[in-house]
Scaffold this motif. Structure first.
Motif, PDB file in Angstrom:
ATOM      1  N   ARG A  25       7.680   3.608  14.371  1.00  0.00           N
ATOM      2  CA  ARG A  25       7.219   2.943  13.314  1.00  0.00           C
ATOM      3  C   ARG A  25       7.658   2.835  12.323  1.00  0.00           C
ATOM      4  O   ARG A  25       8.853   2.957  11.677  1.00  0.00           O
ATOM      5  N   SER A  27       7.427  -0.332   8.688  1.00  0.00           N
ATOM      6  CA  SER A  27       6.586  -1.155   7.827  1.00  0.00           C
ATOM      7  C   SER A  27       6.763  -2.801   8.518  1.00  0.00           C
ATOM      8  O   SER A  27       7.784  -3.292   7.919  1.00  0.00           O
ATOM      9  N   ARG A  29       6.027  -6.563   8.332  1.00  0.00           N
ATOM     10  CA  ARG A  29       5.400  -7.600   7.441  1.00  0.00           C
ATOM     11  C   ARG A  29       5.243  -9.030   7.900  1.00  0.00           C
ATOM     12  O   ARG A  29       4.804  -9.767   7.567  1.00  0.00           O
ATOM     13  N   TRP A 119       0.900  -0.487   5.663  1.00  0.00           N
ATOM     14  CA  TRP A 119      -0.018  -0.116   4.639  1.00  0.00           C
ATOM     15  C   TRP A 119       0.232  -1.084   3.467  1.00  0.00           C
ATOM     16  O   TRP A 119       1.440  -1.174   3.140  1.00  0.00           O
ATOM     17  N   GLN A 121      -1.301  -1.380  -0.378  1.00  0.00           N
ATOM     18  CA  GLN A 121      -2.253  -0.822  -1.446  1.00  0.00           C
ATOM     19  C   GLN A 121      -2.173  -1.528  -2.715  1.00  0.00           C
ATOM     20  O   GLN A 121      -3.071  -1.553  -3.463  1.00  0.00           O
ATOM     21  N   GLY A 122      -0.996  -2.467  -2.860  1.00  0.00           N
ATOM     22  CA  GLY A 122      -0.809  -3.036  -4.059  1.00  0.00           C
ATOM     23  C   GLY A 122      -1.106  -4.661  -3.930  1.00  0.00           C
ATOM     24  O   GLY A 122      -2.125  -4.978  -4.698  1.00  0.00           O
ATOM     25  N   ASN A 123      -0.267  -5.451  -3.063  1.00  0.00           N
ATOM     26  CA  ASN A 123      -0.384  -6.740  -3.194  1.00  0.00           C
ATOM     27  C   ASN A 123      -1.333  -7.391  -2.344  1.00  0.00           C
ATOM     28  O   ASN A 123      -0.873  -8.385  -1.629  1.00  0.00           O
ATOM     29  N   ARG A 157      13.881   1.554   6.190  1.00  0.00           N
ATOM     30  CA  ARG A 157      14.304   2.057   4.619  1.00  0.00           C
ATOM     31  C   ARG A 157      14.915   3.313   4.480  1.00  0.00           C
ATOM     32  O   ARG A 157      14.736   4.189   5.461  1.00  0.00           O
ATOM     33  N   ARG A 159      15.924   6.815   3.131  1.00  0.00           N
ATOM     34  CA  ARG A 159      15.152   8.203   2.772  1.00  0.00           C
ATOM     35  C   ARG A 159      15.830   9.146   2.066  1.00  0.00           C
ATOM     36  O   ARG A 159      17.132   9.452   2.209  1.00  0.00           O
ATOM     37  N   PRO A 188       5.934   6.803   5.795  1.00  0.00           N
ATOM     38  CA  PRO A 188       5.701   5.894   4.881  1.00  0.00           C
ATOM     39  C   PRO A 188       4.966   6.294   3.834  1.00  0.00           C
ATOM     40  O   PRO A 188       4.305   7.359   3.624  1.00  0.00           O
ATOM     41  N   SER A 189       5.485   5.829   2.613  1.00  0.00           N
ATOM     42  CA  SER A 189       4.722   6.498   1.148  1.00  0.00           C
ATOM     43  C   SER A 189       4.856   4.846   0.146  1.00  0.00           C
ATOM     44  O   SER A 189       5.611   4.231   0.396  1.00  0.00           O
ATOM     45  N   ALA A 190       3.960   4.900  -0.692  1.00  0.00           N
ATOM     46  CA  ALA A 190       3.885   3.965  -1.591  1.00  0.00           C
ATOM     47  C   ALA A 190       5.191   3.745  -2.404  1.00  0.00           C
ATOM     48  O   ALA A 190       5.485   4.701  -2.749  1.00  0.00           O
ATOM     49  N   ILE A 219      -1.120  11.130   4.361  1.00  0.00           N
ATOM     50  CA  ILE A 219       0.024  10.675   5.541  1.00  0.00           C
ATOM     51  C   ILE A 219       0.548  11.844   6.009  1.00  0.00           C
ATOM     52  O   ILE A 219       1.179  11.835   6.800  1.00  0.00           O
TER      53      ILE A 219
HETATM   54  C1  LIG Z   1       0.008   4.350   0.665  1.00  0.00           C
HETATM   55  C2  LIG Z   1       1.063   3.160   0.896  1.00  0.00           C
HETATM   56  C3  LIG Z   1       0.993   1.849   0.183  1.00  0.00           C
HETATM   57  C4  LIG Z   1       1.714   0.746   0.475  1.00  0.00           C
HETATM   58  N1  LIG Z   1       1.596  -0.254  -0.413  1.00  0.00           N
HETATM   59  C5  LIG Z   1       2.528  -1.556  -0.084  1.00  0.00           C
HETATM   60  C6  LIG Z   1       2.237  -2.673  -0.600  1.00  0.00           C
HETATM   61  O1  LIG Z   1       1.206  -2.630  -1.594  1.00  0.00           O
HETATM   62  N2  LIG Z   1       3.117  -3.769  -0.404  1.00  0.00           N
HETATM   63  C7  LIG Z   1       4.111  -3.626   0.655  1.00  0.00           C
HETATM   64  O2  LIG Z   1       4.707  -4.489   1.007  1.00  0.00           O
HETATM   65  N3  LIG Z   1       4.381  -2.348   1.220  1.00  0.00           N
HETATM   66  C8  LIG Z   1       3.532  -1.168   1.006  1.00  0.00           C
HETATM   67  N4  LIG Z   1       3.741  -0.130   1.586  1.00  0.00           N
HETATM   68  C9  LIG Z   1       4.832   0.223   2.388  1.00  0.00           C
HETATM   69  C10 LIG Z   1       6.024   1.059   1.809  1.00  0.00           C
HETATM   70  O3  LIG Z   1       6.666  -0.001   0.984  1.00  0.00           O
HETATM   71  C11 LIG Z   1       6.905   1.535   2.923  1.00  0.00           C
HETATM   72  O4  LIG Z   1       6.129   2.419   3.800  1.00  0.00           O
HETATM   73  C12 LIG Z   1       8.201   2.377   2.208  1.00  0.00           C
HETATM   74  O5  LIG Z   1       9.084   1.039   1.721  1.00  0.00           O
HETATM   75  C13 LIG Z   1       8.948   2.928   3.549  1.00  0.00           C
HETATM   76  O6  LIG Z   1       9.313   1.707   4.606  1.00  0.00           O
HETATM   77  P1  LIG Z   1       8.849   1.961   6.043  1.00  0.00           P
HETATM   78  O7  LIG Z   1       7.594   2.102   6.056  1.00  0.00           O
HETATM   79  O8  LIG Z   1       9.339   0.713   6.961  1.00  0.00           O
HETATM   80  O9  LIG Z   1       9.461   3.106   6.585  1.00  0.00           O
HETATM   81  C14 LIG Z   1       3.007   1.019   1.295  1.00  0.00           C
HETATM   82  C15 LIG Z   1       2.948   2.186   1.849  1.00  0.00           C
HETATM   83  C16 LIG Z   1       2.225   3.129   1.575  1.00  0.00           C
HETATM   84  C17 LIG Z   1       2.371   4.532   2.450  1.00  0.00           C
END
Ligand SMILES: Cc1cc2nc3c(=O)[nH]c(=O)nc-3n(C[C@H](O)[C@H](O)[C@H](O)COP(=O)(O)O)c2cc1C
Length: 252
Positions: A25, A27, A29, A119, A121-123, A157, A159, A188-190, A219
């Motif tokens: 897994r 993120s 995009r 995930w 949550q912001g943009n 990313r 850690r 993953p985390s915000a 999570i």
């Molecule tokens: C609750 C939550 C909210 C997130 N919100 C955003 C977001 O608004 N925009 C974005 O591009 N990534 C968002 N992410 C992705 C995180 O930036 C990403 O999980 C983190 O940088 C770790 O990278 P990885 O998931 O590739 O391991 C979010 C992740 C989580 C868990």
């Protein structure tokens, strides 16, 4: 103390499948295409099956350009055509925690199917989420998904080391506690905040940290649950309500 409704909620087979998917897994995009009809129907089943109380996961189509807001310092979300809307009932107990658990179950199921997701949550524009809501409901986050683009870098990313997440020394921990915390470390985390903190006492591992109870902790709980798929265990909230306690029933 409130009960932990995710205890025994997911089958060990499902938890093992998601545990195996954790390393793959990331993120994602940038997408090359949407999930197929067969994949969509499997996901619709998963969404209905993994939803904990106070939570609704809706599979929706989107115009990614309308739903996502490009931000200068954040990577753009490109060619997303489908997403999961994570909808919580704000009056329900532990709704954010449950959203983290169920939403991450979807994310790991997507990874197990070879699909990418992220995930968000912001943009994103809440007004562009096209689904009727009851007065108590609100959109907590969205999770775009689909086939990952070949151009997606899959860069991991960074850690924090496990030691930085532990309030005592993890070197002396039994393997199960180490594995459970390590499964969270790669979660993953915000904004990659990794707010989780662990401490261990006997056969119990405590999860706590800044903002305890928000989606990041759900999570984490799901990743710990996956790591424990083969071991009898129990969950409860700590008596101060500021942490979750995971007890390994086999570790005497
Ligand atoms: C609750 C939550 C909210 C997130 N919100 C955003 C977001 O608004 N925009 C974005 O591009 N990534 C968002 N992410 C992705 C995180 O930036 C990403 O999980 C983190 O940088 C770790 O990278 P990885 O998931 O590739 O391991 C979010 C992740 C989580 C868990």
């Amino acid at each position: 103390m409130p009960a932990c409704p995710w205890e025994g909620f997911f089958s060990p087979v499902w938890l093992k499948r998601w545990a195996d998917a954790i390393p793959s897994r990331f993120s994602c995009r940038r997408f090359s295409g949407p999930a197929t009809i067969d994949e969509q129907s499997a996901l619709a089943y998963t969404a209905a099956r993994v939803s904990l109380p106070g939570l609704r996961l809706a599979l929706l189509d989107c115009d990614g350009n309308e739903l996502f807001i490009p931000l200068l310092l954040f990577p753009r979300i490109e060619y997303a055509r489908q997403y999961v809307a994570v909808i919580i009932d704000s009056a329900a107990e532990n709704a954010q925690l449950h959203a983290g658990i169920s939403g991450e179950a979807m994310v790991l199921e997507l990874a197990a199917m070879g699909l990418g997701s992220c995930w968000v949550q912001g943009n994103f524009r809440r007004s562009a989420v096209d689904i009727p809501l009851s007065p108590a409901e609100r959109i907590l986050a969205v999770i775009p998904y689909g086939h990952p683009s070949q151009k997606e870098t899959r860069e991991r990313r960074s850690r924090k080391p496990l030691r930085a997440l532990c309030l005592d020394k993890p070197e002396g921990w039994p393997n199960w506690a180490f594995q459970a915390a390590e499964a969270v470390r790669v979660a993953p985390s915000a904004v990659n905040s990794q707010p989780w903190r662990f401490s261990r006492s006997g056969n119990t591992l405590r999860l706590s940290g800044r903002g305890f109870g928000n989606v990041n902790y759900g999570i984490a709980a799901l990743h710990m649950e996956c790591a424990m798929h083969a071991l009898p265990h129990a969950w409860r909230f700590s008596s101060d309500g500021k942490g979750l306690l995971l007890t390994n029933k086999e570790d005497t």
